[in-house]
Design a protein around this motif. Structure first.
Motif, short mmCIF file in Angstrom:
data_model
loop_
_atom_site.label_atom_id
_atom_site.label_comp_id
_atom_site.label_asym_id
_atom_site.label_seq_id
_atom_site.Cartn_x
_atom_site.Cartn_y
_atom_site.Cartn_z
N GLY A 153 -3.71 -2.57 -9.50
CA GLY A 153 -2.91 -1.53 -8.83
C GLY A 153 -1.96 -2.08 -7.78
N GLY A 154 -1.94 -3.39 -7.65
CA GLY A 154 -1.03 -4.01 -6.68
C GLY A 154 -1.70 -4.26 -5.34
N ARG A 155 -0.96 -4.89 -4.47
CA ARG A 155 -1.51 -5.28 -3.17
C ARG A 155 -1.65 -4.12 -2.21
NH1 ARG A 155 -1.81 -10.37 -1.48
NH2 ARG A 155 -0.78 -11.99 -2.70
N SER A 156 -2.77 -4.09 -1.47
CA SER A 156 -2.88 -3.21 -0.31
C SER A 156 -2.65 -4.00 0.97
CB SER A 156 -4.27 -2.58 -0.25
OG SER A 156 -4.49 -1.75 -1.37
N ARG A 157 -2.73 -5.32 0.87
CA ARG A 157 -2.58 -6.15 2.09
C ARG A 157 -2.06 -7.54 1.69
NH1 ARG A 157 -7.21 -4.73 0.70
NH2 ARG A 157 -7.13 -3.02 2.16
N SER A 209 -7.49 -8.16 -2.21
CA SER A 209 -6.08 -7.91 -1.88
C SER A 209 -5.67 -6.50 -2.31
CB SER A 209 -5.17 -8.93 -2.57
OG SER A 209 -5.48 -10.22 -2.10
N TRP A 210 -6.36 -5.98 -3.33
CA TRP A 210 -6.05 -4.64 -3.81
C TRP A 210 -6.89 -3.53 -3.17
CZ3 TRP A 210 -10.12 -2.36 -6.77
CH2 TRP A 210 -9.90 -1.00 -7.04
N VAL A 211 -8.22 -3.74 -3.07
CA VAL A 211 -9.14 -2.61 -2.83
C VAL A 211 -8.77 -1.88 -1.53
CG1 VAL A 211 -10.97 -3.92 -1.61
CG2 VAL A 211 -11.57 -1.91 -2.98
N PRO A 212 -8.58 -0.55 -1.59
CA PRO A 212 -8.14 0.15 -0.39
C PRO A 212 -9.14 0.06 0.76
CG PRO A 212 -8.61 1.69 -2.20
CD PRO A 212 -8.62 0.32 -2.78
N ASN A 213 -10.43 0.14 0.46
CA ASN A 213 -11.45 0.13 1.52
C ASN A 213 -12.02 -1.28 1.74
OD1 ASN A 213 -12.41 0.74 -1.14
ND2 ASN A 213 -14.43 1.26 -0.35
N PHE A 214 -11.12 -2.24 1.87
CA PHE A 214 -11.53 -3.62 2.17
C PHE A 214 -12.06 -3.72 3.59
CE2 PHE A 214 -10.30 -7.71 4.09
CZ PHE A 214 -11.10 -8.56 3.33
#
Ligand SMILES: O=C(O)[C@@H](O)[C@H](O)[C@H](O)CO
Ligand SMILES: [Mg+2]
Length: 402
Positions: free
Chosen positions: A110-114, A330-335
Motif C-alpha cells: 500500500g506504499g510508505r507511511s513513513r 515502512s507501510w503499516v499504519p500502526n507502527f
C-alpha cells in the motif's frame, strides 16, 4: 507463473539459519526465512518432507490461496513449527510477486507511511554502571530507543547480558546451559538500574526492558508501578502469555506500557490481549507468525484497539525476515518500533541485503522484492551446528521460565 522448484538451505554463519528458496518457470526466484531458534531442523524437515511436494506446480502468484491451502490443509493448525514453515513460503512468494511487479515490497502493501523505521538496540552490562556506559554508547551512535539489561547481584548469569557487547547470542551451546534465577533479587535490582540509566541518558531517549517471561502478574504489576517514574517505552514479556487474561491484573495496576508476543505463532495467541487492550505493542513478527499474509491481519486487529507493532528483531531471525519486516514497518499504519540486533559480518555476507542503518533508524531498500538474497556458495561453507537456548532454574532447582 508456476513454481518449478523449492529447496531448503540450512547454514550457520555464526548461528543457524533456515532459508527457503522458491523458483518459478519465469525465472523469478524468492526467498523466505524459516529459522526457529533451537528447533531449526524440525522446520527444515516440515518444509522439505511435507510442504515442498505440494508447492511444485502451484501458481506462485496465488499467495492467499497457497496460505489457506497449507493452514487449513494441514488439519493440525498453528504452532511454531508449522507457522514458521508457512511464513517462509509466504515471504518467498511475496518476494516473487514484488519482483514480478518490479516494485519494492512496501509498494504492494500500500506504499510508505513513513520514510524511516525507528529501531531499538540492546545495551547490557555486568552491573548497573556497565549498563549505563553501554546505553550511553548507543546514544552516541544516534539511537533514540535503547533496551537496557543488567546482571543481577547474587546471580551468576542472566538473560540479556553477554561478554560480547555487540553480538549477543543466547543459543550458546550444543546442549542447553543452565541459568539460576531469583525473582526477589531481580525485583530489588531493576528499579535501581532504571533510576541510574534515566538519570544518565536524559528524558529524550526511549528506554525499554525485557523481563523474559519471568514474573507472575502481581509481581509484574509491582515492577511496572516502580518503573513508572522512569517512563519506559515498554516493559516486554512481563509474564508468560499462555493465559492471556493474566495481563488484566498488570494493566489494573500500572501505566507502564506493555509489549508481548515474540513467541506467538498466530492471531489467536493475541486476540484477547489486543481486543481487551491489555497490551500496547504486539511483538510477533513475520517468521514466527505465518508471514506477511497473517501479520497483516494481526496488525489490522491491533490498529482497531490502539495497539502498535514492535516486531521481534533478535539475531535468531535471519536478514531475510529483517528485510521483509522493514517493508512491512515502512507501510503499516500502526507502527510502533522495530527491534534491531546486529547480525555478524559472516551472516551479512551470506545474506546480501539492501536495507541499511543510519543514526537510530533502519531504511528498507528500493530494489524489487524484499531486498534480501542468499549467497548459496558461501552458505555451504557454514554447515549446521546444533545449538540450544539455555534453561533456567530457581535456586532450589525448580525448572523455571528462561
Ligand atoms: O527480545 C529479544 O530479542 C529476546 O527475547 C530474544 O529474541 C530471545 O532471547 C530469543 O533469542
Ligand atoms: Mg524478548
Amino acid at each position: 507463473m508456476k513454481i518449478t522448484s523449492a529447496r531448503v538451505i540450512v547454514c550457520s554463519p555464526g548461528r543457524n539459519f533456515v532459508t527457503l528458496k522458491i523458483e518459478t518457470d519465469q525465472g523469478l526466484t524468492g526467498i523466505g526465512d524459516a529459522t526457529l531458534n533451537g528447533r531449526e531442523l524440525a522446520v527444515a524437515s516440515y518444509l522439505t518432507e511435507h510442504m515442498i511436494p505440494c508447492l511444485i506446480g502451484k501458481d506462485a502468484s496465488q499467495i492467499e490461496d497457497i496460505w489457506q491451502f497449507f493452514y487449513r490443509g494441514a488439519y493440525w493448525r498453528r504452532g511454531p513449527v508449522g507457522m514458521t514453515a508457512l511464513a517462509a513460503v509466504d515471504m518467498a512468494l511475496w518476494d516473487i510477486k514484488a519482483k514480478a511487479a518490479g516494485m519494492p515490497l512496501y509498494q504492494l502493501l500500500g506504499g510508505r507511511s513513513r520514510s524511516k523505521v525507528m529501531v531499538y538496540g540492546h545495551a547490557n552490562g555486568k552491573d548497573i554502571d556497565d549498563t549505563v556506559e553501554a546505553v550511553l554508547r548507543y546514544k552516541e551512535q544516534g539511537y533514540v530507543a535503547i533496551r537496557a539489561q543488567s546482571g543481577v547481584p547474587g546471580l551468576a548469569s542472566t538473560y540479556g547480558v553477554s561478554k560480547d557487547k555487540l553480538f549477543y547470542e543466547p543459543a550458546d551451546a550444543d546442549l542447553p546451559t543452565e541459568n539460576l534465577w531469583s525473582t526477589t533479587k531481580y525485583l530489588n535490582h531493576v528499579p535501581k538500574l532504571f533510576a541510574k540509566v534515566r538519570d544518565a541518558v536524559g528524558d529524550d531517549i526511549h528506554l525499554l526492558h525485557d523481563v523474559h517471561h519471568r514474573l507472575t502478574p502481581i509481581e509484574a504489576a509491582r515492577l511496572g508501578k516502580e518503573l513508572e517514574p522512569f517512563k519506559l517505552f515498554w516493559l516486554e514479556d512481563a509474564v508468560t502469555a499462555e493465559l492471556q487474561e493474566g495481563f488484566r491484573l498488570i494493566r489494573q495496576h500500572t501505566t507502564t506500557p506493555l509489549a508481548v508476543g515474540e513467541v506467538f505463532s498466530s492471531i489467536y495467541d493475541c486476540q484477547q490481549l489486543i481486543s481487551e487492550q491489555l497490551i500496547d505493542y504486539i511483538r510477533t513478527t513475520l517468521v514466527h507468525g505465518g508471514g506477511i499474509t497473517h501479520l497483516r491481519r494481526i496488525a489490522a486487529l491491533a490498529e482497531l484497539y490502539h495497539v502498535r507493532t514492535g516486531f521481534h528483531g533478535a539475531t535468531d531471525l535471519s536478514p531475510v525476515t529483517m528485510g521483509a519486516a522493514l517493508h512491512f514497518d515502512s507501510w503499516v499504519p500502526n507502527f510502533g518500533i522495530q527491534e534491531y540486533m546486529r547480525h555478524t559480518e559472516a551472516t551479512d555476507e551470506v545474506f546480501p541485503h539492501d536495507y541499511h542503518f543510519n543514526a537510530g533508524f533502519l531504511y528498507c531498500g528500493e530494489t524489487p522484492g524484499h531486498g534480501v538474497t542468499i549467497d548459496e556458495k558461501l552458505a555451504a561453507k557454514y554447515p549446521y551446528q546444533r545449538a540450544y537456548l539455555p534453561v533456567n532454574r530457581l535456586e532450589d532447582g525448580t525448572l523455571f521460565n528462561w
